[in-house]
Design a protein around this motif. Structure first.
Motif, mmCIF file in Angstrom:
data_model
loop_
_atom_site.group_PDB
_atom_site.id
_atom_site.type_symbol
_atom_site.label_atom_id
_atom_site.label_comp_id
_atom_site.label_asym_id
_atom_site.label_seq_id
_atom_site.Cartn_x
_atom_site.Cartn_y
_atom_site.Cartn_z
ATOM 1 N N ALA A 174 0.749 -1.026 0.203
ATOM 2 C CA ALA A 174 0.059 -0.057 0.041
ATOM 3 C C ALA A 174 1.055 1.210 0.071
ATOM 4 O O ALA A 174 0.508 2.275 -0.818
ATOM 5 N N VAL A 183 -4.810 4.695 -3.309
ATOM 6 C CA VAL A 183 -4.858 3.288 -2.815
ATOM 7 C C VAL A 183 -5.611 3.266 -1.487
ATOM 8 O O VAL A 183 -5.977 4.184 -0.597
ATOM 9 N N LEU A 233 -7.005 0.367 1.458
ATOM 10 C CA LEU A 233 -6.425 -0.425 2.157
ATOM 11 C C LEU A 233 -7.431 -1.127 3.109
ATOM 12 O O LEU A 233 -8.095 -0.506 4.006
#
Length: 410
Positions: A179, A189, A191
């Motif tokens: 990540a 991104v 997560l």
């Protein structure tokens, strides 16, 4: 049919540690490796990966780090080179390019079939590793077909992925590292965070692993814990191999990574996340506090504490059809790969049942699994002690077996 006292399956660091210990007791053996020495480090690691342990912890029986950067972290290629050097220096009897196809009990020992021939051995050590095959949840098949799916074993660098956002599923060591790298490459991104082990890179001016090593935390034995099954399934520590750099959920949030709860399902192209993220993070914070208390008790003085994990605006859903996400990285763990093991020691999940590496089948041993005999068993540094104790048990078994044969022949 060639014969030997012990066949070791796998020429990674654990198999080679066993080889060294067997050789020290003059127990003849062979190490069978389907590809090259340290194959997984050569073929299943991303480009920027570094060990989570500092170089001074890169210790194997009769071997230690010899470089000029003891507090640095080896990259994957350096680890492969180190393990190959260890095999050469210890003159381990490794047969590369030899794939084991079957291990069966026979005649008071074992028949080990390979694509290069058949071996007979009195004992067998399974050293093919805990991380042979990536674990991908069944719900992965529900992701839209336009989305690229990869695992850490197949990922190499951000440039190999299609343009667009990335959903990283899993927030243990691999998940947070990827990540972080993907975000640094300029990609949005998200997560997905489940159970995790929060860990600072440094504590009280030293690497956290220095403290865990010095305080004896990593040496805790498997027969000293209350819930061994639980201990063996704890996620890997949230660490990156970079001096002084802590990459935890707070660091990722501040950098711009979006946190979500555990990926609970995918329905009609919508990723559904658990709403338990605040509780999961609070539990990880609590466990970190307990660990630091243990270190402080050993050190005899109180140390620093870290801010609680910040959870804000975690989404409960994400439309995978919108184009926002182009790739899913399944950082959801690994499992052993033992389809060739024709001995009744597997549980319903295909895992070897054992007592500190000793199975219920006499003469069959296991090494390289999490918390095999100590908390550090999954680290390179843990192989030496585990291999030494298993070798002692194996030698005792051979002596007892020889005694029984002598008595039956008289």
């Amino acid at each position: 049919m060639p014969s030997t006292t012990t066949v070791i399956v796998g020429a990674g660091h654990c198999g080679l540690a066993m080889s060294h210990c067997l050789a020290a007791r003059s127990i003849d053996h062979v190490v069978l490796e389907r590809a090259e020495v340290a194959n997984s480090w050569r073929t299943q690691r991303w480009d920027s990966l570094r060990l989570l342990t500092p170089n001074w912890m890169t210790r194997l029986p009769g071997y230690g780090y010899r470089g000029d950067d003891p507090d640095g972290y080896l990259g994957a290629r350096e680890v492969a080179a180190m393990i190959e050097d260890y095999a050469d220096r210890s003159a381990a009897p490794v047969l590369t390019g030899t794939t084991v196809t079957s291990v069966r009990a026979a005649g008071g020992g074992y028949v080990v079939r390979t694509d290069q021939g058949i071996w007979h051995a009195s004992t067998v050590v399974l050293a093919s590793g805990a991380a042979a095959v990536p674990v991908v949840p069944a719900l992965a098949r529900l992701a839209p077909t336009r989305i690229t799916s990869v695992t850490p074993a197949g990922y190499r660098n951000p440039g190999e992925l299609p343009p667009g956002g990335v959903l990283v599923v899993g927030a243990s060591a691999s998940g947070i590292q990827l990540a972080d790298e993907l975000h640094r490459s300029g990609r949005p991104v998200t997560l997905a965070v489940g159970e995790h082990v929060r860990m600072p890179r440094t504590y009280r001016g030293r690497d956290i692993l220095w403290w865990l090593d010095a305080a004896g935390v990593l040496d805790q034995r498997y027969d000293e814990v209350d819930d061994l099954v639980r201990a063996r399934n704890v996620p890997s520590m949230q660490l990156v191999g970079s001096p002084g750099r802590t990459v935890d959920l707070n660091a990722l949030t501040l950098a711009g990574v979006r946190l979500a709860g555990r990926l609970a399902g995918i329905q009609n192209g919508i990723a559904q996340f658990s709403g338990s993220l605040p509780n999961v993070c609070a539990l990880a914070d609590l466990k970190l506090g307990r660990l630091l208390n243990t270190i402080d008790a050993w050190a005899g003085a109180a140390g620093e504490r870290f801010a609680p994990t910040l959870v804000r605006g975690a989404p409960l859903g994400l439309d995978l059809r919108s184009g926002e996400i182009s790739t899913i990285v399944w950082a959801t763990g690994y499992r052993p790969d033992l389809p060739w093991l024709d001995v009744p020691v597997l549980d319903r999940k295909g895992r070897v049942v054992h007592d500190g590496g000793v199975t219920a089948c006499p003469g069959l041993y296991l090494i390289g699994m999490p918390f095999l005999r100590r908390r550090k068993s999954s680290l390179i540094d843990g192989a030496a002690d585990d291999a030494a104790e298993l070798t002692t048990h194996l030698a005792g078994y051979l002596d007892a077996f020889a005694g029984r044969r002598e008595r039956s022949a008289s």
